[in-house]
Design a protein around this motif. Structure first.
Motif, short mmCIF file in Angstrom:
data_model
loop_
_atom_site.label_atom_id
_atom_site.label_comp_id
_atom_site.label_asym_id
_atom_site.label_seq_id
_atom_site.Cartn_x
_atom_site.Cartn_y
_atom_site.Cartn_z
N VAL A 202 -2.45 7.26 6.80
CA VAL A 202 -0.96 7.52 6.59
C VAL A 202 -0.44 6.84 5.53
CG1 VAL A 202 0.65 6.39 8.06
CG2 VAL A 202 -1.50 7.19 9.17
N LYS A 203 0.79 7.72 5.21
CA LYS A 203 1.66 7.24 4.34
C LYS A 203 2.46 6.00 4.63
CE LYS A 203 4.01 8.12 0.23
NZ LYS A 203 3.42 7.77 -1.10
N VAL A 204 2.47 5.05 3.62
CA VAL A 204 3.27 3.99 4.05
C VAL A 204 4.69 4.03 3.51
CG1 VAL A 204 3.42 1.18 3.84
CG2 VAL A 204 1.25 2.36 4.25
N THR A 205 5.72 3.93 4.22
CA THR A 205 7.13 3.89 3.74
C THR A 205 7.82 2.67 4.01
OG1 THR A 205 7.12 6.33 4.19
CG2 THR A 205 9.40 5.34 3.75
N LEU A 206 8.24 2.15 3.09
CA LEU A 206 8.95 0.84 3.10
C LEU A 206 10.47 1.03 2.82
CD1 LEU A 206 6.68 -1.67 1.27
CD2 LEU A 206 6.84 -1.37 3.70
N PRO A 207 11.47 0.79 3.78
CA PRO A 207 12.93 1.10 3.53
C PRO A 207 13.59 0.15 2.38
CG PRO A 207 12.55 -0.25 5.50
CD PRO A 207 11.17 -0.06 5.04
N SER A 208 14.42 0.72 1.64
CA SER A 208 15.09 -0.12 0.84
C SER A 208 16.26 -1.08 1.51
CB SER A 208 15.74 0.75 -0.25
OG SER A 208 16.44 -0.07 -1.17
N LEU A 209 16.20 -2.14 1.10
CA LEU A 209 17.52 -3.05 1.46
C LEU A 209 18.71 -2.90 0.37
CD1 LEU A 209 15.84 -6.10 2.67
CD2 LEU A 209 16.54 -4.68 4.05
N TYR A 210 18.72 -2.12 -0.35
CA TYR A 210 19.93 -2.03 -1.31
C TYR A 210 20.54 -0.89 -1.12
CZ TYR A 210 16.95 -5.67 -3.23
OH TYR A 210 16.33 -6.99 -3.13
N GLY A 211 21.73 -1.13 -0.67
CA GLY A 211 22.76 0.37 -0.64
C GLY A 211 22.38 1.15 0.62
N PRO B 153 0.78 -1.37 -0.17
CA PRO B 153 -0.10 0.07 0.08
C PRO B 153 0.83 1.32 0.18
CG PRO B 153 -0.74 -1.50 1.62
CD PRO B 153 0.64 -1.99 1.25
N ASP B 154 0.24 2.27 -0.71
CA ASP B 154 0.90 3.87 -0.56
C ASP B 154 0.38 4.50 0.57
OD1 ASP B 154 2.63 5.75 -1.75
OD2 ASP B 154 0.33 6.53 -2.05
N LYS B 155 -0.93 4.25 0.90
CA LYS B 155 -1.75 5.00 2.01
C LYS B 155 -2.64 4.12 2.68
CE LYS B 155 -1.71 9.52 -0.16
NZ LYS B 155 -2.65 10.82 -0.48
N ILE B 156 -2.47 4.21 4.02
CA ILE B 156 -3.72 3.18 5.01
C ILE B 156 -4.38 4.16 5.81
CG2 ILE B 156 -3.77 1.41 6.78
CD1 ILE B 156 -1.16 0.16 5.40
N ALA C 170 1.13 1.20 10.49
CA ALA C 170 0.46 2.28 9.60
C ALA C 170 -1.00 2.21 9.95
CB ALA C 170 0.63 2.24 8.04
N ALA C 171 -1.64 1.11 10.26
CA ALA C 171 -2.99 0.96 10.53
C ALA C 171 -3.04 1.58 11.92
CB ALA C 171 -3.42 -0.30 10.35
N ARG C 172 -2.19 1.33 12.71
CA ARG C 172 -2.40 1.70 13.95
C ARG C 172 -2.25 3.21 14.38
NH1 ARG C 172 -4.07 -1.55 17.37
NH2 ARG C 172 -3.61 -0.24 19.10
N GLU C 173 -1.32 3.71 13.42
CA GLU C 173 -1.05 5.31 13.43
C GLU C 173 -2.29 5.82 12.76
OE1 GLU C 173 1.93 8.56 11.44
OE2 GLU C 173 2.41 6.45 11.43
N SER C 174 -2.84 5.34 11.73
CA SER C 174 -4.02 6.08 11.19
C SER C 174 -5.09 5.92 12.49
CB SER C 174 -4.51 5.25 9.86
OG SER C 174 -5.76 5.55 9.77
N LEU C 175 -5.19 4.93 12.94
CA LEU C 175 -6.24 4.77 14.01
C LEU C 175 -6.08 5.83 15.16
CD1 LEU C 175 -8.78 3.23 15.34
CD2 LEU C 175 -6.91 1.68 16.61
N ALA C 176 -4.68 6.07 15.54
CA ALA C 176 -4.49 7.12 16.56
C ALA C 176 -4.82 8.41 16.18
CB ALA C 176 -3.27 6.76 17.15
N CYS D 66 -6.87 0.50 2.09
CA CYS D 66 -5.62 0.47 1.39
C CYS D 66 -5.58 1.09 0.01
CB CYS D 66 -4.82 -0.64 1.39
SG CYS D 66 -4.74 -1.55 3.01
N GLU D 67 -4.80 2.22 -0.10
CA GLU D 67 -4.62 2.80 -1.49
C GLU D 67 -3.21 2.46 -2.03
OE1 GLU D 67 -6.02 6.67 -1.73
OE2 GLU D 67 -6.72 6.69 0.30
N TYR D 68 -3.26 2.16 -3.34
CA TYR D 68 -2.17 1.92 -4.01
C TYR D 68 -1.70 2.74 -5.08
CZ TYR D 68 -2.38 -2.70 -1.52
OH TYR D 68 -2.36 -3.71 -0.67
N GLU D 69 -0.51 2.99 -5.43
CA GLU D 69 -0.15 3.87 -6.56
C GLU D 69 -0.76 3.68 -7.88
OE1 GLU D 69 4.06 4.49 -6.70
OE2 GLU D 69 4.24 5.68 -4.79
N SER D 70 -1.01 2.25 -7.95
CA SER D 70 -1.54 1.81 -9.43
C SER D 70 -2.90 2.11 -9.67
CB SER D 70 -1.28 0.28 -9.36
OG SER D 70 -2.07 -0.61 -8.32
#
Length: 354
Positions: free
Chosen positions: A339-348, A207-210, A328-334, A230-234
């Motif tokens: 809430v914007k969902v940010t997934l960290p990159s594992l590359y670099g 998801p992009d937003k929750i 993100a779901a719990r943050e949105s509830l509070a 959940c909203e997705y960029e697509s």
């Protein structure tokens, strides 16, 4: 790659290939732990690909109950002595959610592979730290998102082809049932991991937003029902209902796509399609999803220890991303907004966020 444990080799029936028998300890012998123990014992008898090294639970009463059900095995009330056990290859963690990080991290640091029941951890920082630790020690880390081995879900995924259902517009997931009053935990943590993971399994997207609303009725301290959008960029939209109050046990998924609709009952592993050719009940042979998950984990561990390539279908990174969605779901509830969902990159860069 060789780790700290001894590897017992057996000749496979397929092409004379040598495979490693994986010695597994089950940490936590409660309701779910018992199911895991039984499946490991069945796989051990049928395939020889796994062996049950030990059963650990802090409660002597739980261990005695387990002993009466599955017979004389190695039972322990503490897992510390297993950390340095050279005959142990891996552990399956079935303990309360709050203990997942501590136990998984301890075994990873000593070179053991780990399968952790969902959710991987209770916070994303710890989840991504486990991912980093497993990569640093070059061991397998898996999360108990076992519906990835559900033949109904596999069949449903095959329908998202341009010639069948085509592009999905939106999904609806119902994950409900009646449960006793919860002294610990909450409906989001307990039930939402599978819907988030199933959606990713089907679409390959996160998801992009929750946004989330939730309530507790019998117990005002913990949420017992939640509605997560959940909203997705697509452009995809996914609605998830999770409830501990519904007398109907439902594990259902519905897809509306540009060429039709599909419904999946995850419990019965049945898929019904409705498209231009009418209504179709897909022929599916149900899978034993827990057994397949354990078998897949053992294969990953075995191939990893023999420096062979492998693909981990329920990799710990997927579990960490699910924990991020739960946060993100719990943050949105509070905060009472999406809430914007940010997934960290594992590359670099490091995946551990400060």
């Amino acid at each position: 790659m060789l780790g700290t444990s001894r590897v017992h080799l057996e000749r496979s029936s397929r092409g004379g290939v040598f495979t490693a028998t994986v010695s597994i300890a089950v940490i936590g012998a409660g309701y779910w732990g018992e199911k895991v123990i039984r499946e490991i014992l069945i796989l051990s008898r049928k395939t020889g690909m796994v062996s049950l090294r030990s059963i650990v639970d802090s409660s002597p009463d739980v261990l005695e109950r387990c002993r009466k059900k599955v017979g004389p095995l190695d039972y322990r009330t503490d897992y510390q002595s297993l950390l340095s056990d050279p005959d142990l290859s891996a552990v399956h963690v079935c303990t309360p959610n709050s203990t997942h990080f501590e136990i998984a991290s301890a075994f990873i640091k000593t070179g053991k592979s780990v399968l952790v029941e969902k959710p991987l951890t209770l916070c994303s920082r710890e989840a991504y730290l486990l991912v980093e630790q497993a990569r640093a020690r070059r061991v397998v880390l898996s999360t108990g998102h076992f519906h990835r081995f559900n033949n109904g879900l596999r069949a449903l995924k095959s329908t998202l082809e341009p010639t069948i259902l085509g592009e999905p517009y939106y999904l609806g997931l119902e994950w409900t049932g009646i449960s006793p009053l919860q002294d610990q935990g909450d409906v989001i943590t307990d039930l939402a991991p599978h819907p988030f993971d199933i959606t990713n399994c089907l679409t390959g997207l996160w998801p992009d937003k929750i946004s989330c609303i939730a309530r507790g009725y019998r117990n005002r301290e913990n949420e017992e029902v939640a509605f997560i959008s959940c909203e997705y960029e697509s452009g995809l939209v996914v609605d998830i209902e999770v409830s501990l109050l519904d007398l109907r046990q439902r594990r259902n998924l519905r897809i509306v796509a540009n060429k039709g609709t599909a419904q999946l009952d995850c419990l019965d592993q049945k898929v019904v399609l409705q498209h231009q050719h009418g209504v179709v009940n897909m022929p599916i042979i149900p899978s034993n999803i827990l057994r397949e998950e354990i078998e897949h984990f053992a294969n990953c561990v075995s191939r990893n220890r023999l420096s062979q390539t492998f693909s981990n279908d329920n990799d710990g990174l997927l579990g960490a991303h699910v924990v991020t969605c739960l946060e993100a779901a719990r943050e949105s509830l509070a905060e009472e907004h999406s809430v914007k969902v940010t997934l960290p990159s594992l590359y670099g860069e490091s995946v551990v966020m400060n």
